[in-house]
Design a protein around this motif. Structure first.
Motif, PDB file in Angstrom:
ATOM      1  N   GLY A  34       0.818  -1.203   0.000  1.00  0.00           N
ATOM      2  CA  GLY A  34       0.000   0.000   0.000  1.00  0.00           C
ATOM      3  C   GLY A  34       0.853   1.254   0.000  1.00  0.00           C
ATOM      4  N   ILE A  35       1.936   1.240   0.799  1.00  0.00           N
ATOM      5  CA  ILE A  35       2.825   2.398   0.854  1.00  0.00           C
ATOM      6  C   ILE A  35       3.510   2.606  -0.500  1.00  0.00           C
ATOM      7  CG2 ILE A  35       4.881   3.333   1.974  1.00  0.00           C
ATOM      8  CD1 ILE A  35       4.076   1.667   4.469  1.00  0.00           C
ATOM      9  N   PHE A  36       3.999   1.527  -1.071  1.00  0.00           N
ATOM     10  CA  PHE A  36       4.674   1.622  -2.374  1.00  0.00           C
ATOM     11  C   PHE A  36       3.696   2.084  -3.458  1.00  0.00           C
ATOM     12  CE2 PHE A  36       5.972  -0.302  -6.427  1.00  0.00           C
ATOM     13  CZ  PHE A  36       7.245   0.243  -6.554  1.00  0.00           C
ATOM     14  N   GLY A  37       2.481   1.543  -3.432  1.00  0.00           N
ATOM     15  CA  GLY A  37       1.479   1.955  -4.416  1.00  0.00           C
ATOM     16  C   GLY A  37       1.135   3.422  -4.305  1.00  0.00           C
ATOM     17  N   ALA A  38       1.040   3.924  -3.078  1.00  0.00           N
ATOM     18  CA  ALA A  38       0.756   5.358  -2.883  1.00  0.00           C
ATOM     19  C   ALA A  38       1.881   6.219  -3.443  1.00  0.00           C
ATOM     20  CB  ALA A  38       0.551   5.637  -1.396  1.00  0.00           C
ATOM     21  N   VAL A  39       3.138   5.784  -3.240  1.00  0.00           N
ATOM     22  CA  VAL A  39       4.277   6.541  -3.774  1.00  0.00           C
ATOM     23  C   VAL A  39       4.215   6.609  -5.296  1.00  0.00           C
ATOM     24  CG1 VAL A  39       6.786   6.518  -4.051  1.00  0.00           C
ATOM     25  CG2 VAL A  39       5.772   6.041  -1.806  1.00  0.00           C
TER      26      VAL A  39
ATOM     27  N   ALA B 258      -4.037  12.990  -4.948  1.00  0.00           N
ATOM     28  CA  ALA B 258      -3.616  13.994  -5.924  1.00  0.00           C
ATOM     29  C   ALA B 258      -4.090  15.388  -5.514  1.00  0.00           C
ATOM     30  CB  ALA B 258      -4.156  13.636  -7.301  1.00  0.00           C
ATOM     31  N   ARG B 259      -5.330  15.493  -5.006  1.00  0.00           N
ATOM     32  CA  ARG B 259      -5.865  16.797  -4.599  1.00  0.00           C
ATOM     33  C   ARG B 259      -5.165  17.328  -3.354  1.00  0.00           C
ATOM     34  NH1 ARG B 259     -11.082  14.560  -5.598  1.00  0.00           N
ATOM     35  NH2 ARG B 259     -11.437  14.456  -3.344  1.00  0.00           N
ATOM     36  N   HIS B 260      -4.740  16.431  -2.487  1.00  0.00           N
ATOM     37  CA  HIS B 260      -4.131  16.839  -1.212  1.00  0.00           C
ATOM     38  C   HIS B 260      -2.704  16.302  -1.123  1.00  0.00           C
ATOM     39  CE1 HIS B 260      -8.127  18.109   0.162  1.00  0.00           C
ATOM     40  NE2 HIS B 260      -8.591  16.960  -0.323  1.00  0.00           N
ATOM     41  N   SER B 261      -1.932  16.485  -2.188  1.00  0.00           N
ATOM     42  CA  SER B 261      -0.571  15.944  -2.233  1.00  0.00           C
ATOM     43  C   SER B 261       0.318  16.558  -1.160  1.00  0.00           C
ATOM     44  CB  SER B 261       0.035  16.166  -3.618  1.00  0.00           C
ATOM     45  OG  SER B 261       0.070  17.563  -3.926  1.00  0.00           O
ATOM     46  N   ALA B 262       0.039  17.803  -0.769  1.00  0.00           N
ATOM     47  CA  ALA B 262       0.860  18.445   0.263  1.00  0.00           C
ATOM     48  C   ALA B 262       0.755  17.711   1.594  1.00  0.00           C
ATOM     49  CB  ALA B 262       0.434  19.905   0.432  1.00  0.00           C
ATOM     50  N   VAL B 263      -0.384  17.088   1.840  1.00  0.00           N
ATOM     51  CA  VAL B 263      -0.571  16.300   3.064  1.00  0.00           C
ATOM     52  C   VAL B 263      -0.205  14.841   2.822  1.00  0.00           C
ATOM     53  CG1 VAL B 263      -2.252  15.513   4.771  1.00  0.00           C
ATOM     54  CG2 VAL B 263      -2.370  17.862   3.882  1.00  0.00           C
ATOM     55  N   ALA B 264      -0.575  14.313   1.651  1.00  0.00           N
ATOM     56  CA  ALA B 264      -0.376  12.896   1.365  1.00  0.00           C
ATOM     57  C   ALA B 264       1.105  12.532   1.307  1.00  0.00           C
ATOM     58  CB  ALA B 264      -1.063  12.530   0.049  1.00  0.00           C
ATOM     59  N   THR B 265       1.937  13.414   0.712  1.00  0.00           N
ATOM     60  CA  THR B 265       3.347  13.079   0.532  1.00  0.00           C
ATOM     61  C   THR B 265       4.069  12.868   1.867  1.00  0.00           C
ATOM     62  OG1 THR B 265       3.418  14.230  -1.593  1.00  0.00           O
ATOM     63  CG2 THR B 265       5.528  13.832  -0.471  1.00  0.00           C
ATOM     64  N   PRO B 266       4.000  13.823   2.814  1.00  0.00           N
ATOM     65  CA  PRO B 266       4.667  13.565   4.104  1.00  0.00           C
ATOM     66  C   PRO B 266       4.035  12.397   4.868  1.00  0.00           C
ATOM     67  CG  PRO B 266       3.395  15.612   4.181  1.00  0.00           C
ATOM     68  CD  PRO B 266       3.452  15.192   2.759  1.00  0.00           C
ATOM     69  N   ALA B 267       2.723  12.196   4.703  1.00  0.00           N
ATOM     70  CA  ALA B 267       2.067  11.072   5.387  1.00  0.00           C
ATOM     71  C   ALA B 267       2.635   9.739   4.894  1.00  0.00           C
ATOM     72  CB  ALA B 267       0.560  11.132   5.169  1.00  0.00           C
ATOM     73  N   VAL B 268       2.833   9.638   3.576  1.00  0.00           N
ATOM     74  CA  VAL B 268       3.394   8.410   3.013  1.00  0.00           C
ATOM     75  C   VAL B 268       4.834   8.217   3.476  1.00  0.00           C
ATOM     76  CG1 VAL B 268       4.092   7.279   0.859  1.00  0.00           C
ATOM     77  CG2 VAL B 268       1.852   8.367   1.019  1.00  0.00           C
ATOM     78  N   LEU B 269       5.593   9.320   3.554  1.00  0.00           N
ATOM     79  CA  LEU B 269       6.968   9.229   4.034  1.00  0.00           C
ATOM     80  C   LEU B 269       7.015   8.735   5.483  1.00  0.00           C
ATOM     81  CD1 LEU B 269       8.534  12.469   2.497  1.00  0.00           C
ATOM     82  CD2 LEU B 269       8.982  10.100   1.818  1.00  0.00           C
ATOM     83  N   VAL B 270       6.098   9.239   6.308  1.00  0.00           N
ATOM     84  CA  VAL B 270       6.049   8.802   7.705  1.00  0.00           C
ATOM     85  C   VAL B 270       5.710   7.309   7.784  1.00  0.00           C
ATOM     86  CG1 VAL B 270       4.748   9.018   9.864  1.00  0.00           C
ATOM     87  CG2 VAL B 270       5.492  11.069   8.639  1.00  0.00           C
TER      88      VAL B 270
END
Length: 554
Positions: free
Chosen positions: A39-44, A141-153
């Motif tokens: 799931g993490i890899f797919g989100a990236v 995609a709409r909230h990439s500013a939040v999604a990107t750090p969340a995926v990194l965490v």
């Protein structure tokens, strides 16, 4: 609220698919309290893709995840019935057999309804999974500013948990089960493709291919040899002291009764290539002397000219060879491969009684029909028969009971017996009752066979009876091996002396220390023991090592 609810449900569905185990035993709360790396890899990947490629990638991922979820459900079913995962190359034909089993057990209407329900659920799962992934992709995609750090965490947390080996209820928090499943299936497909060539080489080596007819089975000339399979008769039928007393009692009493009638017996174990079902794989393994572990091997061997154990009797031209096959309901071209002069299927046994769930014909009736149609005829030549007893077939309800042999008739007498029995719905509500009814069914099959030999056997009777495989895990237990009992019964002491070096144990019940052979080794050892071709004696002390498949073994 509706939007957030839909998003939450989409996320839960994707997590469910990624964390779903492929065995019922793994369905615990801890299994779903993990971080799936897929799931993490797919989100990236979805975050990095350009907008034009993101939507088709999300839809493809959703379909793929839906297919993997269906595969996990198939694995659950195969593990619970056959103690192994679903084979993507070879097992599709078994789905048709499953539908036939449902039709025989629950009726055609019930089977049709079940098939329709399964098709609808599969289609719904594929559609919903695709929509769920697409929705989550749009949200990220709409909230990439939040999604990107969340995926990194989440990625950092996964690496940390993996490095520390953190677990919940014995399962690693850093999960990669879906990735392992994909890798496992890729390996399985490659192995299945290689197996065809490996099996062809193995099948080409046949010690008895060119044995002259006058040197085959000389030690059994003039004898009636009955090879009898008892459905689902496995070691588990009497290995648990708490539940095995019905079978223990029948075997102990049967040993004494047959001894009084002049018969001796010796027993051991064979390791079957299958468990829970797939009887035809065990039958062909036993008869061909080849390890028939999948449908591809079965099709290959039954379309070949391989000498079978039963075919050896026909080649010797000293026996009439027949099959009593109450479970065969249609055309059965394999009869030619097995070397049978005549096959009595369910339509040719003269049975006019009721079905006992899947089992169309009670075992006692099958044996009575064998006596009437073949064994009891005057002035006949010696017989070799392959008898399949099916009353101990899943779902073990209702179970016939023994009646006077003179009352069997055309089977109409079983109407009242069938009505008085339990239904599968009653039995399968409780696993303990399933185990009890399983052992009652095995006890009935054994009583039928022992009583038949006691009543109709004579100084020329030689009986070889065995189980085809262990029952499903509900009856056998989660950690059951694949061993089945095998017994040889004979009146003539010279028949038993020929196998004295085998080390088998006296009586109808093999003990815990009885020899264990792989099932494919029996053909050659039996033919060597009772044939006269020089140089064919096989080492009696040789014990073929075999791996005992564990639950979930690939």
């Amino acid at each position: 609220m509706l939007s957030w609810t839909a998003t939450a449900l989409a996320a839960l569905l994707v997590l469910f698919a990624l964390l779903l185990p492929d065995e019922f035993g793994g369905l615990t709360p801890g299994a779903f309290a993990r971080l799936p790396v897929e799931g993490i890899f797919g989100a990236v990947v979805l975050l990095l893709l350009p907008s034009k490629a993101r939507r088709p990638a999300a839809m493809a991922a959703g379909v793929g995840l839906g297919v993997l979820t269906v595969l996990k459900f198939l694995d659950m079913g195969f593990h619970s019935v056959l103690s192994r995962p679903f084979d993507l190359v070879l097992d599709w034909i078994l789905l048709d057999d499953a539908e036939s089993f449902l039709a025989d057990s629950a009726g055609r209407a019930g089977a049709t309804g079940a098939v329709i329900a399964v098709v609808v659920l599969v289609l719904a799962l594929l559609v919903l999974m695709t929509l769920a992934v697409a929705r989550l992709s749009r949200l990220m995609a709409r909230h990439s500013a939040v999604a990107t750090p969340a995926v990194l965490v989440l990625g950092t947390a996964w690496i940390t948990c993996g490095a520390l080996g953190l677990q919940i209820a014995g399962a690693p928090v850093a999960s990669r089960s879906t990735a392992d499943l994909v890798q496992d299936r890729a390996d399985q497909v490659r192995a299945g493709l290689r197996d065809k060539q490996a099996f062809a080489k193995e099948a080409a080596d046949d010690t008895f291919r060119d044995t002259p007819a006058d040197q085959l089975l000389t030690g059994l000339r003039g004898k009636d040899v009955l090879f009898t399979f008892i459905e689902s008769y496995g070691r588990s039928a009497f290995q648990d002291p708490a539940t095995a007393s019905p079978v223990d009692t029948v075997l102990a009493d049967g040993t004494a009764r047959l001894r009084r009638a002049g018969f001796s017996s010796r027993s051991a174990f064979l390791t079957s290539p299958t468990a829970g079902g797939g009887s035809w794989l065990a039958h062909s393994t036993f008869m061909s002397g080849l390890w028939i572990k999948n449908q591809q091997r079965y099709r290959s061997v039954t379309s070949s000219d391989r000498l079978t154990l039963t075919g050896a009797f026909r080649r010797a031209r000293a026996w009439r060879t027949v099959g009593i096959m109450p479970g065969v309901t249609g055309a059965w071209p394999e009869g030619k491969f097995y070397g049978l002069d005549h096959v009595y299927d369910t339509h040719h046994l003269g049975y006019k009684g009721p079905k006992f769930s899947w089992s169309r014909v009670p075992d006692q009736y099958s044996l009575a029909a064998f006596e009437r149609l073949e064994h009891g005829k005057p002035d006949r030549k010696p017989l070799m028969s392959e008898n399949i007893l099916v009353s101990s077939h899943n779902p073990w309800a209702p179970i016939p009971r023994m009646i006077d042999w003179g009352s069997v008739g055309d089977g109409s007498v079983y109407e009242a017996i069938e009505k008085d029995g339990r239904t599968p719905e009653e039995v399968w509500k409780d696993p303990a009752r399933v185990r009890t009814e399983y052992r009652r069914a095995i006890a009935y099959s054994l009583r039928s066979l022992i009583s038949y030999v006691e009543k109709y056997g004579n100084e020329n009777t030689v009986l070889v009876f065995l189980g085809d495989h262990q029952p499903v895990a509900t009856a056998a237990g989660e950690n059951a091996d694949r061993d089945v009992p095998i017994t040889i019964v004979a009146h003539d002491p010279t028949v038993m002396r020929r196998i004295s070096s085998w080390g088998w144990q006296d009586g109808l019940k093999p003990g815990t220390n009885a020899p264990v052979w792989r099932m494919d080794k029996f053909r050659d050892r039996f033919l060597a023991a009772y044939s006269s071709q020089p140089g064919l004696a096989l080492s009696s002390s040789a014990h073929t090592p075999h791996p005992t498949p564990s639950r979930g073994a690939r």
